[in-house]
Design an enzyme around this catalytic site. Structure first.
Site, mmCIF file in Angstrom:
data_model
loop_
_atom_site.group_PDB
_atom_site.id
_atom_site.type_symbol
_atom_site.label_atom_id
_atom_site.label_comp_id
_atom_site.label_asym_id
_atom_site.label_seq_id
_atom_site.Cartn_x
_atom_site.Cartn_y
_atom_site.Cartn_z
ATOM 1 N N TYR A 29 0.816 -1.210 0.000
ATOM 2 C CA TYR A 29 0.000 0.000 0.000
ATOM 3 C C TYR A 29 0.851 1.261 0.000
ATOM 4 C CZ TYR A 29 -4.454 -2.211 -0.197
ATOM 5 O OH TYR A 29 -5.540 -2.907 -0.661
ATOM 6 N N HIS A 62 -5.669 -3.249 6.527
ATOM 7 C CA HIS A 62 -4.984 -4.202 5.660
ATOM 8 C C HIS A 62 -3.891 -4.975 6.401
ATOM 9 C CE1 HIS A 62 -7.093 -3.186 2.054
ATOM 10 N NE2 HIS A 62 -6.812 -1.905 2.175
#
Lengths: 722, 722
Positions: B246, B403
């Site tokens: 990410y 996440h």
């Protein structure tokens, strides 16, 4: 002064020596040219480095004790490699210490050998050696050692020579050719190693009897021996009956002994024998590789083996020397080295001027059998969108002896470097001691050889020919027709005897359409005909991740074996389904590309998803996936499938192209006793019909058929129309 | 003449335009220099080709209807890419048709946008968009579109400009910043996309209120907004709390918006903010890749993702422009292209003179948390015999928000390009419509995030923090000590809160010995301490083929799941064993190399071999293998393991080197509440003892211990002695 005299005497004594692969003149030339030719330079430096490392250690010749992979086994292997390299370096540099090392080693063997019994780790029903557990290694030992001796012989005093020749070489040649009579007279790669090593020994020792027995068999009647092996083990197209993995191994004694014959008995015209079959053997072998240069893993084969194999350095060099085939040069350049031999020298000179281009693989049909009438292997290759090839291998070859698999009418498929439909290869971890000493594992017989380990049809969960080599060797598949056009490569073959009362015909076509010329795909029509009902399983061994199916399936909470025998006991059934009447589409992702198999199904059709690993107590099997289409209780059945690469996933752009099959229509539009017609259409494309004749017909025969009120006329065994 | 006048008027009107990444001067310079600079040439040609392709089709702005992967979703994505490329080409070539295309497209959006409701395919509990199912895509759309508008604005007549700005850009900015207040003020990558796109819109529209809200949050108090995101999302070492996958995505709006700020509000000194944290963010991100340039797949991550990612082209260019960090140039050269921007221009000029050398990865400790005190990630790297690196990743970072995976004290290991011990990554097939629309699959939650999907310790078959993000976010692991010397890289960390009453400490050391300096290996000491008995599972996820174990194991005929929940339900138990007291050795072959895990065991220890795939009805999980060492009913337990690459198989030479573990001794020589000592010896090597202090001590504290009647004194948290 001493040194000068020595060289001189050596030269005069060496009039007819060496007699095998490296002549004195070439050895001298290699010495002079290494600086100018990188292939020679690298090859010589390699041998020198190996020889120098060997010379730093005392000579050690242990009493044979260990099986393959064990200490004495590996040591005796290392010894022949060491003396071979030392002899090469002596021949090229004339430095006496290298010859001295070879002599000392051989004298030690001469001491040891006469008293040796059969190897303690020999195996029942397998030809034994004395230095090694199996006789094959013994012949390989002699193969290299006699070449080493040939190069240094003139340096050794007569007395030592007599000891070496009498105690060692005559003894070992006697063991290989007389004590091991059966192997020596076998039409098999073990026999080739035996005759090559004994034959070369005959040339070096000047023993005419030995060379004659090698060339014509023990009885000198030509019923066995080298020439007979050349007759029987290769097809006229150069296909070797055991398949490419063993062809790669056998090619070495074939080519090297042929070279020795040519140098000592040129009147035999060995390189012209059978219309130059040795040339075809090398050229065909190189074609039997995928785009990663790996030999197709048909029959018993280790999957990682490429044409970058020491055997092929020798073989391609000799083939180039004798046939001047320029198509070999790209491979030789990729090797970056040559054999230190007359052939290697000529090859290195030729390669140094050649262009460094990729080795080219093309579509071809390779016939099997001594007469070329025992089926064969078809290679279907078309360029694809990635700039590589879609590459199908359709195998309808003969049994291939003991290493043959029961894979009649089997298919392998590659998309560029990737396996799409795979052959398991052999169940073996070569030379990994922990895995049954590196030998073929028991799962090789219980799984890898069985039909279910291949992409073919299996009836009644029983392998072809009940997985009996003797039965499989009695019959061969028959080529029905083949044709290689720009937009269609098509091959059809039948196998009538794999099952007692079932006749199998498979047609594999690789096609592109006008609308998508860069997207080749496969049409697979597999027909089984019987008067009695059977269960037909069409097996596809894919690897990758299941993406989508057009049908529902069920999974059990626990995995159990798909069957109980004939390899089925090694497959977990991971899911099953009943697609119903229509098209069953099975789509997977592999190495960022999408593939689909679309198969026609009816209300009886069942499908199974499988994974190897059941009943494998020692984790000997790799974990591989399969998709199996089952037609239960059928007399006659035609499996019609399209196998299609159709998209990709780009993880950097995070984009997905064409993740689903493009097929909008697939039908068996016509079927009678003789003809089949498959109609298909891809999205936004026209409809095509492929018409096949599944009976043997004349090449130019005329055919006519009415399909959907349309009359189709054509010449030959197939046609494709819009 | 007309053309000349047009350019002139554009130039005068463009005094303060463009205002974002590509200035008029640089655009002109790029146009002039493409011929001389291959990076610029390739980058420009690419944009031109994309723009030309777009211009060939009519403008289409469909009414939003489809979810991710569907037609309208992909079309709106393509539209912003098209106008962005067209605007770049206009800026560089001044050809009016490209600007015209951008204008027409934006006018169509200006027509559509005001009447749009929330997207019909929006999801509950997920911020919705209007053009797209999720708001994130809406911000990305604006991010590119406002950049495109910035480049062509001066070409558009006032009336059309007013329409575009009022109906489209103000509307969408309002939607993103006001209607989607929560996301806009979130400290999260979705928030970054929102503030970056709205902030850049503010600069282009000259709207000070917008830019202020973007930089300081909706309330302009600095409690949210871009600066706060920079404060909270990056550690002082540039680690991004969600992890590298990410980080790679978020780095784009961070760097691009920072560049826009620098150009419009240089007084903010954004690139010096937090001691140049944006520089560290880029440099650290590149280090968080394996030797195939793939980001380490920690947390939710797609495994194939490399640093060849469009986001990083922009980010590295800006980082180079602003920090002149030459260590970035090898990566930029590998890209072979640059962003068409002021930063890209400067980078292209610098790269054209730079040497094409490999990007260097080195050992380092990367601290996590805004203050750098919330654990971290350690990268341990040593050169190995293959000329590559042994590369271990020890993760003791914070939760990483939604996440994040429950992988406290987890380990990843690479040997050159090969995964030795792997992280499963995310259960997701990005953008593959057949796999739940390409979204995170349900197995991401039920398996991939769970602790058992990682190489760490799991107590009582329960994931760390019961797999609850809220719980995991409350606590962080603590770094105990680390040290990177030539022959030893060592990191120790503790995690006290993953389980209510269990304290975990793990020390990972990468070492070489004097006798084998080129053979780095791992010592793994994992200690669990509790007052109550627990079942401790130490999990190793390997891939490859099992070769040998030092113990017997049993396999069932059918495979069943190892457990019922917390990810255990997805593992088939393929075998189990009870090694007894001593060393359990587990050896496998992967990509022609051998690896062993040697673990100390006692009479209670059990081992399990596992394979993913159970309770996976849609074949969403890849089939991966694991080796699990279980200590049942233990209060305190120390798992001591050596993980060792030790040999290879060469399929061409058919040789096998060192197929077995070289360890002859492994013992826990000492243990008390504070200290642990591990003694080990490899074959033909000396004996070593590694002494660890598993309590937090001062860096220079002095320690003394008596082990086997030998007094060991040392300074610091560990020592290694012979």
């Amino acid at each position: 002064m001493m040194f000068f005299a020595l060289v001189l005497s050596a030269q005069s004594a060496s009039k007819n020596n060496p007699r095998l692969l490296l002549s004195g003149d070439t050895a001298g030339a290699i010495g002079r040219e290494t600086d100018n030719n990188p292939l020679l330079e690298r090859s010589f430096r390699y041998a020198e480095q190996k020889a120098d490392a060997a010379l730093r250690h005392p000579v050690e010749v242990p009493v044979p004790a260990d099986p393959g992979g064990g200490y004495t086994h590996e040591k005796h292997k290392k010894n022949y490699a060491d003396i071979y390299n030392a002899a090469l370096v002596f021949a090229i540099t004339k430095k006496p210490e290298y010859a001295e090392f070879v002599k000392n080693m051989l004298l030690r063997y001469a001491e040891l050998y006469p008293g040796l019994p059969l190897h303690p780790k020999r195996k029942e029903n397998h030809p034994a050696g004395k230095l090694f557990w199996q006789g094959l290694n013994e012949a390989v030992w002699l193969f290299y050692s006699i070449q080493a001796y040939d190069l240094v012989k003139t340096e050794i005093k007569t007395k030592d020579r007599e000891i070496i020749e009498k105690e060692l070489f005559r003894n070992i040649a006697h063991f290989i050719s007389v004590d091991s009579y059966d192997t020596f007279n076998k039409i098999h790669n073990h026999g080739t190693w035996a005759v090559a090593s004994v034959g070369m020994t005959g040339y070096v020792l000047g023993d005419r009897d030995m060379t004659e027995r090698a060339v014509k068999g023990s009885n000198k009647d030509g019923k066995t021996g080298f020439l007979k092996q050349l007759d029987e083990l290769f097809s006229p197209d150069g296909y070797y009956s055991e398949g490419p993995y063993y062809q790669r191994y056998a090619i070495l004694p074939f080519m090297v002994f042929a070279e020795a014959i040519e140098k000592n008995q040129p009147e035999l015209k060995i390189f012209g024998y059978r219309d130059g079959v040795l040339h075809k053997a090398v050229a065909t072998l190189l074609q039997l590789t995928n785009q990663k240069n790996e030999f197709y893993p048909i029959n018993d084969a280790i999957k990682d083996k490429t044409y970058f194999s020491e055997e092929l350095v020798f073989a391609t060099n000799i083939a180039y020397e004798r046939y001047r085939d320029k198509s070999l040069l790209p491979v030789i350049l990729q090797y970056g080295k040559v054999s230190l031999s007359d052939a290697g020298f000529i090859t290195a000179k030729a390669a140094s001027g050649a262009e460094n281009i990729p080795y080219e693989r093309f579509s071809r049909l390779i016939k099997d059998g001594p007469e070329g009438d025992e089926g064969g292997v078809a290679l279907l290759r078309m360029p694809n969108t990635s700039g590589t090839q879609l590459d199908a291998v359709f195998k309808f070859a003969s049994q291939g002896m003991g290493h043959g698999h029961f894979d009649r009418l089997g298919l392998l498929l590659y998309d560029g470097p990737n396996e799409v439909l795979q052959d398991y290869g052999a169940a073996r971890f070569l030379n990994v001691e922990a895995k049954d000493g590196g030998r073929y594992l028991k799962e090789n017989k219980t799984y890898a050889k069985q039909s279910i380990a291949h992409n073919t049809l299996i009836a009644d969960e029983t392998s072809h020919y009940q997985a009996k080599v003797s039965e499989g060797s009695k019959n061969v598949p028959e080529l029905l027709f083949y044709d290689f056009q720009k937009d269609i490569h098509i091959v059809s073959a039948r196998e009538d005897h794999a099952y007692k009362d079932i006749k199998l015909v498979r047609t594999i076509a690789m096609l592109t359409t006008n609308e998508a010329p860069e997207h080749p795909f496969i049409i697979d029509v597999f027909q089984a005909v019987s008067d009695t009902p059977h269960q037909y399983d069409l097996n596809f061994q894919y690897s990758g991740q299941l993406m989508r199916t057009s049908f529902d399936y069920t999974r059990d909470n626990s995995l159990t074996a798909l069957g109980t025998k004939n390899g089925y006991q090694h497959l977990y059934k991971t899911a099953q389904g009943k697609p119903g009447s229509g098209r069953a589409v099975f789509t997977w992702l592999k190495d960022k590309k999408f593939y689909s198999i679309t198969t026609l199904t009816d209300t009886d059709t069942e499908v199974f998803f499988t994974q190897t690993g059941a009943n494998d107590p020692d984790f000997n099997l790799r974990s591989e996936k399969g998709y199996l289409v089952r037609q239960p209780g059928a007399g006659e059945h035609v499996f019609v499938s399209i196998i299609e690469p159709h998209g990709n996933f780009d993880p950097q752009l995070e984009t997905v192209q064409n993740p689903d099959s493009g097929i909008e229509k697939l039908e068996l539009a016509y079927k009678d006793k003789k003809y089949l017609a498959v109609t298909f259409r891809f999205k936004k494309q026209e409809e095509y019909t492929l018409v096949l004749c599944h009976e043997k017909t004349e090449d130019n025969s005329e055919h006519q058929l009415t399909i959907d009120n349309k009359i189709i006329r054509w010449k030959g065994a197939y046609t494709i129309t819009k």
